[in-house]
Design a protein around this motif. Structure first.
Motif, PDB file in Angstrom:
ATOM      1  N   ARG A   1     -27.375  -8.527   1.315  1.00  0.00           N
ATOM      2  CA  ARG A   1     -28.110  -9.785   1.262  1.00  0.00           C
ATOM      3  C   ARG A   1     -29.490  -9.577   1.872  1.00  0.00           C
ATOM      4  NH1 ARG A   1     -23.865 -13.081   0.138  1.00  0.00           N
ATOM      5  NH2 ARG A   1     -24.888 -15.076   0.380  1.00  0.00           N
ATOM      6  N   LEU A   2     -30.459 -10.354   1.419  1.00  0.00           N
ATOM      7  CA  LEU A   2     -31.798 -10.340   1.990  1.00  0.00           C
ATOM      8  C   LEU A   2     -32.004 -11.606   2.815  1.00  0.00           C
ATOM      9  CD1 LEU A   2     -34.273  -9.229  -0.844  1.00  0.00           C
ATOM     10  CD2 LEU A   2     -33.407  -7.865   1.052  1.00  0.00           C
ATOM     11  N   SER A   3     -32.638 -11.463   3.953  1.00  0.00           N
ATOM     12  CA  SER A   3     -33.052 -12.643   4.698  1.00  0.00           C
ATOM     13  C   SER A   3     -34.293 -13.231   4.033  1.00  0.00           C
ATOM     14  CB  SER A   3     -33.370 -12.277   6.147  1.00  0.00           C
ATOM     15  OG  SER A   3     -34.548 -11.485   6.202  1.00  0.00           O
ATOM     16  N   ILE A   4     -34.623 -14.436   4.396  1.00  0.00           N
ATOM     17  CA  ILE A   4     -35.831 -15.064   3.855  1.00  0.00           C
ATOM     18  C   ILE A   4     -37.065 -14.251   4.225  1.00  0.00           C
ATOM     19  CG2 ILE A   4     -37.349 -17.076   4.122  1.00  0.00           C
ATOM     20  CD1 ILE A   4     -34.821 -18.808   4.122  1.00  0.00           C
ATOM     21  N   GLU A   5     -37.105 -13.758   5.454  1.00  0.00           N
ATOM     22  CA  GLU A   5     -38.252 -12.962   5.891  1.00  0.00           C
ATOM     23  C   GLU A   5     -38.362 -11.669   5.088  1.00  0.00           C
ATOM     24  OE1 GLU A   5     -37.281 -15.964   8.677  1.00  0.00           O
ATOM     25  OE2 GLU A   5     -35.973 -14.379   7.882  1.00  0.00           O
ATOM     26  N   GLU A   6     -37.223 -11.037   4.795  1.00  0.00           N
ATOM     27  CA  GLU A   6     -37.245  -9.812   3.991  1.00  0.00           C
ATOM     28  C   GLU A   6     -37.696 -10.095   2.567  1.00  0.00           C
ATOM     29  OE1 GLU A   6     -33.706  -7.164   6.095  1.00  0.00           O
ATOM     30  OE2 GLU A   6     -33.175  -8.797   4.715  1.00  0.00           O
ATOM     31  N   LEU A   7     -37.292 -11.243   2.021  1.00  0.00           N
ATOM     32  CA  LEU A   7     -37.733 -11.606   0.674  1.00  0.00           C
ATOM     33  C   LEU A   7     -39.242 -11.780   0.632  1.00  0.00           C
ATOM     34  CD1 LEU A   7     -37.360 -12.511  -2.254  1.00  0.00           C
ATOM     35  CD2 LEU A   7     -36.879 -14.819  -1.391  1.00  0.00           C
TER      36      LEU A   7
ATOM     37  N   PRO B   1     -36.000  -8.760 -16.828  1.00  0.00           N
ATOM     38  CA  PRO B   1     -36.622  -7.425 -16.816  1.00  0.00           C
ATOM     39  C   PRO B   1     -35.741  -6.427 -16.076  1.00  0.00           C
ATOM     40  CG  PRO B   1     -37.743  -8.918 -15.297  1.00  0.00           C
ATOM     41  CD  PRO B   1     -36.791  -9.756 -16.091  1.00  0.00           C
ATOM     42  N   THR B   2     -35.754  -5.202 -16.541  1.00  0.00           N
ATOM     43  CA  THR B   2     -34.961  -4.155 -15.908  1.00  0.00           C
ATOM     44  C   THR B   2     -35.829  -3.375 -14.920  1.00  0.00           C
ATOM     45  OG1 THR B   2     -35.483  -2.637 -17.713  1.00  0.00           O
ATOM     46  CG2 THR B   2     -33.447  -3.925 -17.903  1.00  0.00           C
ATOM     47  N   GLY B   3     -35.168  -2.689 -14.012  1.00  0.00           N
ATOM     48  CA  GLY B   3     -35.892  -1.851 -13.064  1.00  0.00           C
ATOM     49  C   GLY B   3     -36.494  -2.607 -11.898  1.00  0.00           C
ATOM     50  N   GLN B   4     -36.225  -3.893 -11.781  1.00  0.00           N
ATOM     51  CA  GLN B   4     -36.724  -4.684 -10.660  1.00  0.00           C
ATOM     52  C   GLN B   4     -35.549  -5.296  -9.915  1.00  0.00           C
ATOM     53  OE1 GLN B   4     -39.687  -7.558 -11.865  1.00  0.00           O
ATOM     54  NE2 GLN B   4     -40.710  -6.127 -13.244  1.00  0.00           N
ATOM     55  N   LEU B   5     -35.728  -5.445  -8.619  1.00  0.00           N
ATOM     56  CA  LEU B   5     -34.689  -6.076  -7.816  1.00  0.00           C
ATOM     57  C   LEU B   5     -34.555  -7.541  -8.210  1.00  0.00           C
ATOM     58  CD1 LEU B   5     -32.720  -5.836  -5.369  1.00  0.00           C
ATOM     59  CD2 LEU B   5     -34.596  -6.685  -3.955  1.00  0.00           C
ATOM     60  N   VAL B   6     -33.322  -7.982  -8.419  1.00  0.00           N
ATOM     61  CA  VAL B   6     -33.038  -9.384  -8.713  1.00  0.00           C
ATOM     62  C   VAL B   6     -32.444 -10.024  -7.464  1.00  0.00           C
ATOM     63  CG1 VAL B   6     -31.764 -11.005 -10.171  1.00  0.00           C
ATOM     64  CG2 VAL B   6     -32.601  -8.851 -11.137  1.00  0.00           C
ATOM     65  N   VAL B   7     -33.048 -11.117  -7.025  1.00  0.00           N
ATOM     66  CA  VAL B   7     -32.560 -11.844  -5.856  1.00  0.00           C
ATOM     67  C   VAL B   7     -32.147 -13.235  -6.301  1.00  0.00           C
ATOM     68  CG1 VAL B   7     -33.089 -12.700  -3.544  1.00  0.00           C
ATOM     69  CG2 VAL B   7     -34.135 -10.565  -4.343  1.00  0.00           C
ATOM     70  N   ALA B   8     -30.881 -13.562  -6.108  1.00  0.00           N
ATOM     71  CA  ALA B   8     -30.369 -14.884  -6.490  1.00  0.00           C
ATOM     72  C   ALA B   8     -30.187 -15.734  -5.247  1.00  0.00           C
ATOM     73  CB  ALA B   8     -29.036 -14.738  -7.228  1.00  0.00           C
ATOM     74  N   TYR B   9     -30.552 -16.996  -5.361  1.00  0.00           N
ATOM     75  CA  TYR B   9     -30.323 -17.914  -4.246  1.00  0.00           C
ATOM     76  C   TYR B   9     -29.744 -19.222  -4.768  1.00  0.00           C
ATOM     77  CZ  TYR B   9     -34.540 -20.698  -5.350  1.00  0.00           C
ATOM     78  OH  TYR B   9     -35.471 -21.506  -5.959  1.00  0.00           O
TER      79      TYR B   9
ATOM     80  N   TYR C   1     -27.663  -4.599 -13.264  1.00  0.00           N
ATOM     81  CA  TYR C   1     -28.875  -5.004 -12.557  1.00  0.00           C
ATOM     82  C   TYR C   1     -28.731  -4.752 -11.055  1.00  0.00           C
ATOM     83  CZ  TYR C   1     -30.654  -7.427 -16.706  1.00  0.00           C
ATOM     84  OH  TYR C   1     -31.121  -7.723 -17.959  1.00  0.00           O
ATOM     85  N   PRO C   2     -29.804  -4.299 -10.396  1.00  0.00           N
ATOM     86  CA  PRO C   2     -29.787  -4.199  -8.931  1.00  0.00           C
ATOM     87  C   PRO C   2     -29.994  -5.600  -8.333  1.00  0.00           C
ATOM     88  CG  PRO C   2     -31.922  -3.490  -9.773  1.00  0.00           C
ATOM     89  CD  PRO C   2     -31.074  -3.815 -10.975  1.00  0.00           C
ATOM     90  N   ALA C   3     -28.914  -6.276  -8.054  1.00  0.00           N
ATOM     91  CA  ALA C   3     -28.988  -7.683  -7.643  1.00  0.00           C
ATOM     92  C   ALA C   3     -28.417  -7.883  -6.245  1.00  0.00           C
ATOM     93  CB  ALA C   3     -28.235  -8.562  -8.643  1.00  0.00           C
ATOM     94  N   VAL C   4     -29.057  -8.775  -5.501  1.00  0.00           N
ATOM     95  CA  VAL C   4     -28.594  -9.138  -4.166  1.00  0.00           C
ATOM     96  C   VAL C   4     -28.732 -10.652  -4.003  1.00  0.00           C
ATOM     97  CG1 VAL C   4     -29.243  -6.911  -3.152  1.00  0.00           C
ATOM     98  CG2 VAL C   4     -30.861  -8.824  -3.092  1.00  0.00           C
ATOM     99  N   CYS C   5     -28.053 -11.169  -2.992  1.00  0.00           N
ATOM    100  CA  CYS C   5     -28.156 -12.594  -2.670  1.00  0.00           C
ATOM    101  C   CYS C   5     -29.188 -12.815  -1.574  1.00  0.00           C
ATOM    102  CB  CYS C   5     -26.819 -13.136  -2.166  1.00  0.00           C
ATOM    103  SG  CYS C   5     -25.495 -13.168  -3.371  1.00  0.00           S
ATOM    104  N   LEU C   6     -29.809 -13.975  -1.595  1.00  0.00           N
ATOM    105  CA  LEU C   6     -30.582 -14.430  -0.449  1.00  0.00           C
ATOM    106  C   LEU C   6     -29.590 -14.958   0.579  1.00  0.00           C
ATOM    107  CD1 LEU C   6     -33.556 -14.735   0.456  1.00  0.00           C
ATOM    108  CD2 LEU C   6     -33.455 -17.105  -0.347  1.00  0.00           C
ATOM    109  N   SER C   7     -29.778 -14.620   1.832  1.00  0.00           N
ATOM    110  CA  SER C   7     -28.787 -14.963   2.842  1.00  0.00           C
ATOM    111  C   SER C   7     -28.709 -16.466   3.111  1.00  0.00           C
ATOM    112  CB  SER C   7     -29.090 -14.231   4.150  1.00  0.00           C
ATOM    113  OG  SER C   7     -30.368 -14.598   4.646  1.00  0.00           O
ATOM    114  N   GLU C   8     -29.788 -17.189   2.805  1.00  0.00           N
ATOM    115  CA  GLU C   8     -29.791 -18.638   2.991  1.00  0.00           C
ATOM    116  C   GLU C   8     -30.197 -19.300   1.680  1.00  0.00           C
ATOM    117  OE1 GLU C   8     -31.060 -19.742   7.326  1.00  0.00           O
ATOM    118  OE2 GLU C   8     -32.258 -18.001   6.710  1.00  0.00           O
TER     119      GLU C   8
END
Length: 221
Positions: free
Chosen positions: A119-125, A169-177, A198-205
């Motif tokens: 997961r990514l924090s808001i600050e990391e995003l 798009p491919t090759g880019q990080l996907v962040v879902a929130y 897809y390289p996908a992660v969640c937003l932590s909040e």
């Protein structure tokens, strides 16, 4: 008024707030209304209770001035009275995760089952957006996206993900929130997207947490 009477009355008054929030459906309603205003019918559908029960919960929250309303035609729309209401839920949520081991374990186990621990924090995003292309997906219902979302986020409700995911798009990080750390929409979206490669992660909040930090938001009129 004597000092003891003063303290008793003040503390008793404040406990009316904690009594109003001492119900799982009502704290869920607070999180729902942090996304934007909703009718009682919408809240009933989201929380899985009857309209009558949802109305009772709303009246309890409104009775201690945690909610405000507006009327449009035959419908009454409910919203949080102010940002402090969400901040109180945010603090309670954090306290629960820190102090209640069973709650933290439930969250951990749910995410582990779906392999969504990354997961990514808001600050990391925010930092990533400054340094690399990021595909940001808002997987909440479209109406919530319209009421407010993170700038540059694409609206892709979970119910429409299968239809549109392959156009990403491919090759880019996907962040879902989604709505917040207890909302499962982002976890389900990331699980599906990873299945497609897809390289996908969640937003932590969620979106309300982003807004609470004073970061820019976008609203569709």
């Amino acid at each position: 008024m004597e000092k003891r009477e003063f303290k008793d009355r003040v503390y008793q008054g404040i406990t009316q707030l904690t009594k109003a929030l001492a119900n799982s459906h009502r704290v869920e309603i607070v999180e729902l209304l942090a996304q934007g205003e909703k009718t009682v019918e919408h809240i009933a559908a989201e929380t899985g209770v009857s309209v009558a029960n949802a109305s009772q919960h709303l009246q309890v929250l409104k009775g201690v001035q945690l909610l405000a309303t507006r009327r449009q035609g035959n419908h009454i729309f409910y919203r949080l009275a102010n940002d402090t209401v969400f901040a109180a839920w945010q603090s309670l949520r954090t306290l629960g995760l820190l102090q209640l081991a069973e709650v933290a374990q439930l969250v951990h186990d749910f995410r582990d089952e779906r392999h969504t621990l990354e997961r990514l924090s808001i600050e990391e995003l925010v930092e990533r957006q400054l340094n690399e292309p990021v595909v940001l997906l808002d997987v909440r219902p479209a109406e919530e996206y319209r009421l407010g979302h993170i700038p540059q986020a694409l609206s892709m409700p979970l119910t429409e993900l299968a239809e549109h995911a392959r156009a990403l798009p491919t090759g880019q990080l996907v962040v879902a929130y989604c709505r917040g750390p207890f909302c499962v929409f982002a976890d389900e979206a990331v699980t599906y997207l990873r299945g497609l490669g897809y390289p996908a992660v969640c937003l932590s909040e969620g979106y309300p947490d982003w807004k609470q930090r004073g970061l820019p938001v976008a609203i569709l009129n």
